[in-house]
Design a protein around this motif. Sequence first.
Motif, PDB file in Angstrom:
ATOM      1  N   THR A  87       0.823  -1.210   0.000  1.00 37.03           N
ATOM      2  CA  THR A  87       0.000   0.000   0.000  1.00 37.03           C
ATOM      3  C   THR A  87       0.858   1.262   0.000  1.00 37.03           C
ATOM      4  O   THR A  87       0.352   2.362  -0.235  1.00 37.03           O
ATOM      5  CB  THR A  87      -0.972  -0.034   1.197  1.00 37.03           C
ATOM      6  N   LEU A 122       0.287   3.016  -3.189  1.00 40.25           N
ATOM      7  CA  LEU A 122      -0.916   3.847  -3.177  1.00 40.25           C
ATOM      8  C   LEU A 122      -0.620   5.189  -2.517  1.00 40.25           C
ATOM      9  O   LEU A 122      -0.999   6.254  -3.033  1.00 40.25           O
ATOM     10  CB  LEU A 122      -2.041   3.122  -2.431  1.00 40.25           C
ATOM     11  N   ASP A 140      -9.069  10.038   2.378  1.00 34.83           N
ATOM     12  CA  ASP A 140      -8.666   8.638   2.496  1.00 34.83           C
ATOM     13  C   ASP A 140      -9.877   7.834   2.972  1.00 34.83           C
ATOM     14  O   ASP A 140     -10.215   7.857   4.156  1.00 34.83           O
ATOM     15  CB  ASP A 140      -7.505   8.537   3.490  1.00 34.83           C
ATOM     16  N   ASN A 162      -8.470   2.307  -0.171  1.00 35.19           N
ATOM     17  CA  ASN A 162      -7.961   0.939  -0.077  1.00 35.19           C
ATOM     18  C   ASN A 162      -9.110   0.080   0.435  1.00 35.19           C
ATOM     19  O   ASN A 162      -9.094  -0.443   1.540  1.00 35.19           O
ATOM     20  CB  ASN A 162      -6.758   0.854   0.860  1.00 35.19           C
ATOM     21  N   GLU A 221      -6.551   0.895  -4.674  1.00 35.83           N
ATOM     22  CA  GLU A 221      -5.670  -0.272  -4.694  1.00 35.83           C
ATOM     23  C   GLU A 221      -6.496  -1.498  -5.041  1.00 35.83           C
ATOM     24  O   GLU A 221      -7.607  -1.691  -4.527  1.00 35.83           O
ATOM     25  CB  GLU A 221      -5.012  -0.466  -3.329  1.00 35.83           C
ATOM     26  N   VAL A 228      -2.537  -0.060  -8.672  1.00 39.56           N
ATOM     27  CA  VAL A 228      -3.433   1.044  -8.341  1.00 39.56           C
ATOM     28  C   VAL A 228      -4.117   1.497  -9.627  1.00 39.56           C
ATOM     29  O   VAL A 228      -3.463   1.704 -10.641  1.00 39.56           O
ATOM     30  CB  VAL A 228      -2.661   2.227  -7.714  1.00 39.56           C
TER      31      VAL A 228
END
Length: 282
Positions: A89, A92, A110, A177, A232, A264
């Motif tokens: 991640t 990302l 986010d 995510n 992601e 991504v």
Amino acid sequence: MSLSLAVSPAFPSALSPDAVVGRLRRAGCVFAEDEARLLFATARTDRELAAMVRRRVDGLPLEHVLGWAEFCGRRIAVDAGVFVPRPRTAFLARTAVALAAALEAPVVLDLCCGTGAVAVVVGAEVADAEVHAADVEPAAVRCARRNVAAGGSVYEGDLYAPLPAGLRGRVDVLVANAPYVPTDDIGLLPSEAREYEPLVALDGGADGLDVQRRVTAGAARWLAPGGSLLIETSERQADRTAAAMVRGGLAARVATDEELGATVVIGTRGTAPQVDEASASR
């Protein structure tokens, strides 16, 4: 191989570095020496070290045992029962930082933030960013608020539902995510994930894309003109994630990092003003 560590006399012989490495190895920890170093560095007393080793041997994720995870060179608090940020991640997060850093006073959101790791990285590396984060899991929200602290705002609720109305149409970089493991594949995950991380952070529905579709369907209403949505996903799901973005009115492209094994999908909103269908019908 002996583990080179300066060990306090307070630690009894049963908790010597080599003994701890042996216990971790027998428990199936592949990187036993690295984990032992972290446990010794984190424990403040022999009693605390013994408890940490026991919890790790019992199968608790190392990050839950330590209470933190290393992410993009930063220590991120990870509470018990909260999804652990994965090394992949970081791609990302880096992609979000690159997009946000090219803008003046960018607004960054986010979604499905977990610990808030991506929000923390963006806030730290883009000094003038206005950072927001959200998650549906109460434990994750509590953890993210500790991590993000004064660097941004964290909301509890399902995707866009808890966000302030003032963010609509202002988000320059929207990061998600979202869970993308197909339901039938949950049983194939390591036991650490299955037993100690919340199912809502793992299960993406029949094909793994249920939550992603909901994110892409609503993104254009929250993105600023020219804003980007970053999701992601896995390499095999990327085409379907991109297709969902296109259906949501975004131009999509796929970015990968082979070293991290990360994928991504980036969707960009056009620069024309977004029409609010509800307002237009009034």
